[in-house]
Write a protein that holds these residues in place. Sequence first.
Motif, PDB file in Angstrom:
ATOM      1  N   HIS A  80       0.832  -1.202   0.000  1.00  0.00           N
ATOM      2  CA  HIS A  80       0.000   0.000   0.000  1.00  0.00           C
ATOM      3  C   HIS A  80       0.871   1.257   0.000  1.00  0.00           C
ATOM      4  N   ASP A  81       1.859   1.291   0.877  1.00  0.00           N
ATOM      5  CA  ASP A  81       2.733   2.465   0.991  1.00  0.00           C
ATOM      6  C   ASP A  81       3.471   2.735  -0.325  1.00  0.00           C
ATOM      7  N   ALA A  82       3.960   1.690  -0.955  1.00  0.00           N
ATOM      8  CA  ALA A  82       4.676   1.833  -2.225  1.00  0.00           C
ATOM      9  C   ALA A  82       3.739   2.362  -3.313  1.00  0.00           C
ATOM     10  N   PHE A  83       2.514   1.887  -3.295  1.00  0.00           N
ATOM     11  CA  PHE A  83       1.544   2.345  -4.285  1.00  0.00           C
ATOM     12  C   PHE A  83       1.269   3.841  -4.121  1.00  0.00           C
ATOM     13  N   ILE A  84       1.073   4.284  -2.894  1.00  0.00           N
ATOM     14  CA  ILE A  84       0.820   5.706  -2.649  1.00  0.00           C
ATOM     15  C   ILE A  84       2.005   6.553  -3.108  1.00  0.00           C
ATOM     16  N   LEU A  85       3.211   6.112  -2.824  1.00  0.00           N
ATOM     17  CA  LEU A  85       4.397   6.845  -3.293  1.00  0.00           C
ATOM     18  C   LEU A  85       4.419   6.929  -4.813  1.00  0.00           C
ATOM     19  N   HIS A  86       4.084   5.837  -5.451  1.00  0.00           N
ATOM     20  CA  HIS A  86       4.067   5.783  -6.913  1.00  0.00           C
ATOM     21  C   HIS A  86       3.024   6.756  -7.478  1.00  0.00           C
ATOM     22  N   ILE A  87       1.840   6.761  -6.908  1.00  0.00           N
ATOM     23  CA  ILE A  87       0.783   7.653  -7.380  1.00  0.00           C
ATOM     24  C   ILE A  87       1.138   9.116  -7.088  1.00  0.00           C
ATOM     25  N   ASN A  88       1.793   9.361  -5.970  1.00  0.00           N
ATOM     26  CA  ASN A  88       2.228  10.731  -5.667  1.00  0.00           C
ATOM     27  C   ASN A  88       3.198  11.254  -6.720  1.00  0.00           C
ATOM     28  N   GLU A  89       3.990  10.364  -7.298  1.00  0.00           N
ATOM     29  CA  GLU A  89       4.898  10.777  -8.371  1.00  0.00           C
ATOM     30  C   GLU A  89       4.097  11.210  -9.603  1.00  0.00           C
ATOM     31  N   TYR A  90       3.017  10.512  -9.904  1.00  0.00           N
ATOM     32  CA  TYR A  90       2.145  10.937 -10.999  1.00  0.00           C
ATOM     33  C   TYR A  90       1.548  12.313 -10.721  1.00  0.00           C
ATOM     34  N   ILE A  91       1.144  12.532  -9.486  1.00  0.00           N
ATOM     35  CA  ILE A  91       0.578  13.835  -9.135  1.00  0.00           C
ATOM     36  C   ILE A  91       1.628  14.924  -9.300  1.00  0.00           C
ATOM     37  N   ARG A  92       2.840  14.652  -8.863  1.00  0.00           N
ATOM     38  CA  ARG A  92       3.925  15.629  -9.019  1.00  0.00           C
ATOM     39  C   ARG A  92       4.132  15.963 -10.499  1.00  0.00           C
ATOM     40  N   GLN A  93       4.155  14.929 -11.333  1.00  0.00           N
ATOM     41  CA  GLN A  93       4.327  15.150 -12.776  1.00  0.00           C
ATOM     42  C   GLN A  93       3.149  15.937 -13.358  1.00  0.00           C
ATOM     43  N   HIS A  94       1.943  15.608 -12.911  1.00  0.00           N
ATOM     44  CA  HIS A  94       0.754  16.333 -13.373  1.00  0.00           C
ATOM     45  C   HIS A  94       0.859  17.805 -12.981  1.00  0.00           C
ATOM     46  N   GLU A  95       1.266  18.061 -11.755  1.00  0.00           N
ATOM     47  CA  GLU A  95       1.383  19.443 -11.281  1.00  0.00           C
ATOM     48  C   GLU A  95       2.449  20.222 -12.037  1.00  0.00           C
ATOM     49  N   SER A  96       3.440  19.508 -12.578  1.00  0.00           N
ATOM     50  CA  SER A  96       4.481  20.190 -13.353  1.00  0.00           C
ATOM     51  C   SER A  96       4.065  20.393 -14.813  1.00  0.00           C
ATOM     52  N   GLY A  97       2.836  19.961 -15.158  1.00  0.00           N
ATOM     53  CA  GLY A  97       2.318  20.224 -16.491  1.00  0.00           C
ATOM     54  C   GLY A  97       2.255  19.027 -17.421  1.00  0.00           C
ATOM     55  N   LYS A  98       2.763  17.904 -17.005  1.00  0.00           N
ATOM     56  CA  LYS A  98       2.780  16.720 -17.853  1.00  0.00           C
ATOM     57  C   LYS A  98       1.408  16.040 -17.852  1.00  0.00           C
ATOM     58  N   ASP A  99       1.006  15.532 -19.013  1.00  0.00           N
ATOM     59  CA  ASP A  99      -0.249  14.786 -19.108  1.00  0.00           C
ATOM     60  C   ASP A  99       0.041  13.324 -18.772  1.00  0.00           C
ATOM     61  N   VAL A 100      -0.264  12.952 -17.550  1.00  0.00           N
ATOM     62  CA  VAL A 100       0.000  11.582 -17.074  1.00  0.00           C
ATOM     63  C   VAL A 100      -1.241  10.706 -17.104  1.00  0.00           C
ATOM     64  N   THR A 101      -2.379  11.292 -17.437  1.00  0.00           N
ATOM     65  CA  THR A 101      -3.651  10.588 -17.283  1.00  0.00           C
ATOM     66  C   THR A 101      -3.733   9.269 -18.046  1.00  0.00           C
ATOM     67  N   PRO A 102      -3.385   9.201 -19.337  1.00  0.00           N
ATOM     68  CA  PRO A 102      -3.522   7.911 -20.034  1.00  0.00           C
ATOM     69  C   PRO A 102      -2.722   6.774 -19.387  1.00  0.00           C
ATOM     70  N   LYS A 103      -1.479   7.054 -19.066  1.00  0.00           N
ATOM     71  CA  LYS A 103      -0.643   6.023 -18.450  1.00  0.00           C
ATOM     72  C   LYS A 103      -1.143   5.687 -17.047  1.00  0.00           C
ATOM     73  N   LEU A 104      -1.538   6.706 -16.309  1.00  0.00           N
ATOM     74  CA  LEU A 104      -2.037   6.497 -14.953  1.00  0.00           C
ATOM     75  C   LEU A 104      -3.308   5.649 -14.957  1.00  0.00           C
ATOM     76  N   LEU A 105      -4.231   5.932 -15.851  1.00  0.00           N
ATOM     77  CA  LEU A 105      -5.463   5.145 -15.928  1.00  0.00           C
ATOM     78  C   LEU A 105      -5.155   3.671 -16.144  1.00  0.00           C
ATOM     79  N   SER A 106      -4.264   3.398 -17.063  1.00  0.00           N
ATOM     80  CA  SER A 106      -3.893   2.011 -17.351  1.00  0.00           C
ATOM     81  C   SER A 106      -3.252   1.353 -16.137  1.00  0.00           C
TER      82      SER A 106
END
Length: 126
Positions: A80-106
């Motif tokens: 669980h902890d590793a998953f949250i860290l991984h998803i937080n990295e997607y959020i960081r990338q999203h906040e920096s302007g990157k479109d992470v949604t397609p990869k994140l959804l998958s």
Amino acid sequence: MSYWSWDQSLSVGVDVIDGQHQRIVDYINDLHLAKKEQNRDKVSTILTALVDYTRTHFVFEEDIMKQSRYPLAESHKKVHDAFILHINEYIRQHESGKDVTPKLLSELQIWLTNHIKKDDRDYALC
């Protein structure tokens, strides 16, 4: 049309947990819709809500594991902890302007399916 539909193959046989998993699938579908609408603000809001809800769900699961003295509770928590860290990295990338949604959804669909069918079903049997 939704991105993903929860079905009985994802059931762990515990109604409250199944309901929480269904809500996570709903968030994934909401994220997909926000992406289709090209609504970046909505994507941000849903990502935050998804992570918050997932954290709450994980705490709930971990409490059940402790109460039932599930022998793999600690390793399950680490997943669980590793998953949250991984998803937080997607959020960081999203906040920096990157479109992470397609990869994140998958990744969310694959991870959640595997986690439910392998890890969560084990403790649900306790």
